[in-house]
Scaffold this motif. Sequence first.
Motif, mmCIF file in Angstrom:
data_model
loop_
_atom_site.group_PDB
_atom_site.id
_atom_site.type_symbol
_atom_site.label_atom_id
_atom_site.label_comp_id
_atom_site.label_asym_id
_atom_site.label_seq_id
_atom_site.Cartn_x
_atom_site.Cartn_y
_atom_site.Cartn_z
ATOM 1 N N LYS A 447 0.856 -1.184 0.000
ATOM 2 C CA LYS A 447 0.000 0.000 0.000
ATOM 3 C C LYS A 447 0.893 1.235 0.000
ATOM 4 O O LYS A 447 1.583 1.538 0.977
ATOM 5 N N GLY A 452 -1.349 7.303 -2.141
ATOM 6 C CA GLY A 452 -2.718 7.279 -1.660
ATOM 7 C C GLY A 452 -3.162 8.627 -1.138
ATOM 8 O O GLY A 452 -4.281 9.077 -1.402
ATOM 9 N N TRP A 464 -7.516 7.826 -10.229
ATOM 10 C CA TRP A 464 -7.590 6.848 -9.145
ATOM 11 C C TRP A 464 -7.471 5.431 -9.718
ATOM 12 O O TRP A 464 -6.754 4.591 -9.173
ATOM 13 N N LYS A 465 -8.192 5.197 -10.820
ATOM 14 C CA LYS A 465 -8.175 3.852 -11.412
ATOM 15 C C LYS A 465 -6.841 3.544 -12.073
ATOM 16 O O LYS A 465 -6.371 2.413 -12.064
ATOM 17 N N GLN A 467 -3.871 4.783 -11.324
ATOM 18 C CA GLN A 467 -2.740 4.775 -10.401
ATOM 19 C C GLN A 467 -3.171 4.163 -9.074
ATOM 20 O O GLN A 467 -3.339 4.864 -8.079
ATOM 21 N N PRO A 468 -3.352 2.863 -9.046
ATOM 22 C CA PRO A 468 -3.788 2.243 -7.794
ATOM 23 C C PRO A 468 -2.730 2.409 -6.710
ATOM 24 O O PRO A 468 -1.548 2.190 -6.937
ATOM 25 N N GLN A 470 -2.618 0.661 -3.990
ATOM 26 C CA GLN A 470 -2.321 -0.637 -3.396
ATOM 27 C C GLN A 470 -2.241 -1.669 -4.502
ATOM 28 O O GLN A 470 -3.113 -1.736 -5.362
ATOM 29 N N PHE A 471 -1.165 -2.455 -4.486
ATOM 30 C CA PHE A 471 -0.971 -3.444 -5.551
ATOM 31 C C PHE A 471 -0.263 -4.665 -4.977
ATOM 32 O O PHE A 471 0.303 -4.633 -3.894
#
Length: 491
Positions: A447, A452, A464-465, A467-468, A470-471
Amino acid sequence: MAKDNKPRRPKAETPKGFRDYFGADVTERNEMLDTIAAVYHRHGFDPLETSAVETVEALGKFLPDVDRPNDGVFAWQEEDSDWLALRYDMTAPLARVAAQFRNELPTPYRRYAMGPVWRNEKPGPGRFRQFYQCDADTVGAATVAADAEICAMLADTLEAVGIPHGDYIVRVNNRKVLNGVLDATGVADADQQASVLRTIDKFDKVGESGVRELLGKGRLDASGAFIDGVGLTDEQAGPVIAFLTSKGDDAETTLANLRAAVGDSQIGQDGIAELEEIAALLAARGYGPDRIQIDPSVVRGLGYYTGPVFEAELTFEILDEKGRPRQFGSVAGGGRYDDLVKRFTGQTVPATGVSIGVDRLLAALRAKGRMGGVDHGPVVVTVMDRDRMADYQIMAAELRAAGIRAEVYLGNPKNFGNQLKYADKRNSPVAVIQGSDEANRGVVQVKDLILGAKIAASASLEEWKSQPAQFEVARTDLVAEIRKILDGAEG
């Protein structure tokens, strides 16, 4: 009536005039001290750590603005009647060391010292009873080449910590020149000479006209109260005013004006010759008047010093608490003090040095926007399964081995949201998450708390979509992926 037997709880408050330092404050100060120490070390100075406590007798009567040696210091009396005190500067302990170990130390002895000092003075805005000083001194060198070296090193130090050309000036004067001015006034009475010195020290507050009045019959202050003057005639005050206003467009002009101010005084002429030599030595090394200059307006502390004196002033403007522009002012000062070690040995020992006010210098850099940025905390490895604590500790150990700050969450792991709140409070850049499902698949969730926060503050839904924050990454790639995030944050 029943007696209240409840224990009295102490107040949880910092004593007046003191402060607590947290996280980034301590880190920034330590980084600055390391930078300064590196400059001093390159110039051949050795570190010295002395006791925070000295005898009051060793500290002597060199504390400014007090009449008794244990005024202005935190002092207490031992059972054997010796008075001890917390050091109020780094110079008095150096004088004691130079005398105590004079047969073991090299001559000259070059040392630097850093640490807190304590002064039992009335606190005020920005004025604390404990603060840090950072000193460098040469003991045992009579040549003014030692003074010139200190001035050059001070300029190097300011630039090393982030104050560039144009934002500072090191000003140099000489106590001997002032002695020559006193000779030229014809004032022989020691008390009257001391009054003249105190009046000169007010030059930056009351200006030429104010000093002229105070040297004479006196003046009305801002409140309307009359302040008695020294009682000099206009003729006697002339050399003092000439001294204070002798600054010219270049060193040659300034020195010529000073020669006129001291007249036939030999000690005054000696002081001017020393300033001339310092200017020549600095010019030969490339330190021009844009960095170091001869300036008779440096008058603070002239009662303490015996020769050259210097002061570093920051010349850029900041805004005060009312939003008004003002110059930041002095952050360092020093000079030659050939009589301090003599208190112990009975023999004159030449010495010169400089003291940097670390807290003021830090404040200046923050005001200039060169410090006080985001100080990221450690990577937090969250705990999803108490029985797998060893696995989480291994993750943190791998990150530390790679030079990355990391810790495992050690609070109650039952509420996962509290773990992320903890990471936010620690200003952590990354949180690592691995439950049983991720462990079975050999992956971890990373995260990115920095990204964030940015997304939550300003990003659109599309960003937002795309550049997540949390991955998922392979467990074996954990260190490399976190390194990428941290490198991006620093860049």
